[in-house]
Design a protein around this motif. Structure first.
Motif, PDB file in Angstrom:
ATOM      1  N   ALA A 254     -33.436 -34.680  10.567  1.00  0.00           N
ATOM      2  CA  ALA A 254     -32.000 -35.112   9.777  1.00  0.00           C
ATOM      3  C   ALA A 254     -32.052 -36.557   9.471  1.00  0.00           C
ATOM      4  N   THR A 255     -33.334 -37.168   9.880  1.00  0.00           N
ATOM      5  CA  THR A 255     -33.265 -38.654   9.842  1.00  0.00           C
ATOM      6  C   THR A 255     -33.086 -39.249   8.308  1.00  0.00           C
ATOM      7  N   MET A 256     -32.331 -40.461   8.320  1.00  0.00           N
ATOM      8  CA  MET A 256     -32.321 -41.117   7.222  1.00  0.00           C
ATOM      9  C   MET A 256     -32.823 -42.523   7.293  1.00  0.00           C
ATOM     10  N   ASP A 257     -33.655 -42.609   8.208  1.00  0.00           N
ATOM     11  CA  ASP A 257     -34.580 -43.993   8.570  1.00  0.00           C
ATOM     12  C   ASP A 257     -35.729 -44.092   7.623  1.00  0.00           C
ATOM     13  N   PHE A 258     -35.865 -45.093   6.648  1.00  0.00           N
ATOM     14  CA  PHE A 258     -36.759 -45.243   5.958  1.00  0.00           C
ATOM     15  C   PHE A 258     -38.419 -45.451   6.609  1.00  0.00           C
ATOM     16  N   GLU A 259     -38.211 -46.106   7.934  1.00  0.00           N
ATOM     17  CA  GLU A 259     -39.330 -46.189   8.794  1.00  0.00           C
ATOM     18  C   GLU A 259     -40.063 -44.812   9.352  1.00  0.00           C
ATOM     19  N   VAL A 260     -39.066 -43.869   9.029  1.00  0.00           N
ATOM     20  CA  VAL A 260     -39.553 -42.336   9.515  1.00  0.00           C
ATOM     21  C   VAL A 260     -39.978 -41.724   7.969  1.00  0.00           C
ATOM     22  N   LEU A 261     -39.134 -41.759   7.074  1.00  0.00           N
ATOM     23  CA  LEU A 261     -39.074 -41.222   5.681  1.00  0.00           C
ATOM     24  C   LEU A 261     -40.374 -41.795   4.899  1.00  0.00           C
ATOM     25  N   ASP A 262     -40.485 -42.765   4.833  1.00  0.00           N
ATOM     26  CA  ASP A 262     -41.751 -43.332   4.103  1.00  0.00           C
ATOM     27  C   ASP A 262     -42.984 -42.751   4.393  1.00  0.00           C
ATOM     28  N   PRO A 263     -43.421 -42.988   6.040  1.00  0.00           N
ATOM     29  CA  PRO A 263     -44.774 -42.326   6.052  1.00  0.00           C
ATOM     30  C   PRO A 263     -44.659 -40.865   6.171  1.00  0.00           C
ATOM     31  N   TRP A 264     -43.684 -40.200   6.192  1.00  0.00           N
ATOM     32  CA  TRP A 264     -43.376 -38.686   6.028  1.00  0.00           C
ATOM     33  C   TRP A 264     -43.647 -38.610   4.741  1.00  0.00           C
ATOM     34  N   ALA A 265     -43.384 -39.176   3.837  1.00  0.00           N
ATOM     35  CA  ALA A 265     -43.364 -38.992   2.295  1.00  0.00           C
ATOM     36  C   ALA A 265     -44.603 -39.142   1.817  1.00  0.00           C
ATOM     37  N   ARG A 266     -45.470 -40.197   2.427  1.00  0.00           N
ATOM     38  CA  ARG A 266     -46.809 -40.512   1.949  1.00  0.00           C
ATOM     39  C   ARG A 266     -47.904 -39.289   2.699  1.00  0.00           C
ATOM     40  N   ALA A 267     -47.421 -38.984   3.828  1.00  0.00           N
ATOM     41  CA  ALA A 267     -48.329 -37.956   4.424  1.00  0.00           C
ATOM     42  C   ALA A 267     -48.272 -36.660   3.397  1.00  0.00           C
ATOM     43  N   ALA A 268     -47.000 -36.184   3.080  1.00  0.00           N
ATOM     44  CA  ALA A 268     -46.826 -34.917   2.362  1.00  0.00           C
ATOM     45  C   ALA A 268     -47.367 -35.176   0.962  1.00  0.00           C
ATOM     46  N   ARG A 269     -47.439 -36.300   0.267  1.00  0.00           N
ATOM     47  CA  ARG A 269     -47.906 -36.661  -1.023  1.00  0.00           C
ATOM     48  C   ARG A 269     -49.734 -36.312  -0.857  1.00  0.00           C
ATOM     49  N   CYS A 270     -50.115 -36.819   0.259  1.00  0.00           N
ATOM     50  CA  CYS A 270     -51.554 -36.888   0.248  1.00  0.00           C
ATOM     51  C   CYS A 270     -52.101 -35.084   0.577  1.00  0.00           C
ATOM     52  N   LEU A 271     -51.083 -34.596   1.461  1.00  0.00           N
ATOM     53  CA  LEU A 271     -51.385 -33.277   1.778  1.00  0.00           C
ATOM     54  C   LEU A 271     -51.348 -32.221   0.211  1.00  0.00           C
TER      55      LEU A 271
END
Length: 294
Positions: A254-271
């Motif tokens: 449920a996070t809206m914290d960009f400090e979590v969302l940003d690395p999550w998005a980059r990990a999802a992109r490379c996956l």
């Protein structure tokens, strides 16, 4: 709620208020800014950061011989710089980090034997170089990264049990690896990033409740992914990417914290897994995240 009440905090204090009261008010603004930021309310967080800085800068101007207010000003500038990056304001972030470095350099000069201050200054320099690397060539940034890393490594040698220093050293090493990769020295980049990831893994295993340890490891794994892609080692690249994604994803419900969302998005992109990128990108767009990082 307490958060809802933060908007009604007094913007100014009367002349009779003590400096400690002003400092406490600045701390309150900063705390509420962090809370708003974690909720994805970036505009509100930015306004609160501005008010916190105005207060601590006033204290620093009024009591120039008291280093605690310089320290408070430096911290406030670092916080605002991080938020400015999230809002796509790289110029503002660079300006704040340059001022923070100049101010803290003055503190360090008053006690050159204070290892804690020297590590803090190196951390500020590392933050500054991470932003400057978006504009300067790798050949310009890499020698500076090496110098900062050498400082952190030397101090870690003095106090090897200090987990925060160990994290800083490994983070600096991972940035050196990124710099080496950018200059085309892939074999050296692989060596440095493997050491950094190994050390960050050990730190995280020793304290899995530490969010900074987790995020630092995820960031290093993403750099490792990029290094292996440059070496055309897709299997190792994917393994590093998968490790980063599996580490960050469980805490994202449920996070809206960009400090979590940003690395999550980059990990999802490379996956490159169907649908994995949708949720983090939607939330980043919703909160108005505009970091210019590639």
């Amino acid at each position: 709620s307490a958060l809802a009440g933060c908007d009604s905090l007094p913007a100014r204090t009367s002349a009779g208020d003590s400096k400690m009261l002003v400092a406490e008010l600045a701390d309150s603004y900063s705390w509420f800014a962090s809370a708003k930021q974690a909720l994805g309310e970036l505009a509100a967080a930015e306004g609160l950061r501005e008010q916190a800085i105005a207060l601590v800068q006033g204290l620093r101007d009024q009591y120039p011989d008291e280093s605690m207010w310089v320290n408070s000003h430096v911290r406030a500038l670092q916080h605002r710089a991080g938020l400015s990056l999230a809002l796509g304001k790289d110029d503002s972030a660079l300006a704040d980090l340059r001022v923070a470095k100049a101010l803290f350099s003055g503190i360090v000069r008053t006690d050159r034997d204070n290892h804690f201050w020297q590590v803090e200054l190196a951390d500020i320099e590392l933050d500054l170089l991470k932003v400057a690397a978006r504009r300067e060539t790798a050949s310009v940034i890499l020698p500076q990264l090496r110098r900062v890393h050498a400082t952190l490594a030397a101090h870690l040698g003095i106090n090897p049990q200090n987990g925060m220093w160990a994290r800083s050293e490994a983070m600096a090493r991972s940035r050196v690896a990124a710099g080496l990769m950018a200059t085309g020295d892939i074999s050296s980049a692989e060596r440095e990033i493997d050491i950094a990831v190994g050390r960050l893994r050990d730190l995280y295993k020793g304290n899995q409740a530490s969010a900074p340890h987790k995020v630092a490891l995820v960031e290093a794994l993403l750099i490792r992914t990029a290094v292996h892609k440059n070496d055309s080692n897709r299997q190792l690249a994917r393994a590093s990417c998968r490790e980063a994604f599996d580490m960050i994803q469980p805490g994202t419900a449920a996070t809206m914290d960009f400090e979590v969302l940003d690395p999550w998005a980059r990990a999802a992109r490379c996956l490159q897994q169907a649908g994995a990128l949708d949720a983090p990108m939607k939330r980043l767009q919703l909160i108005g995240y505009r970091d210019s990082r590639d």
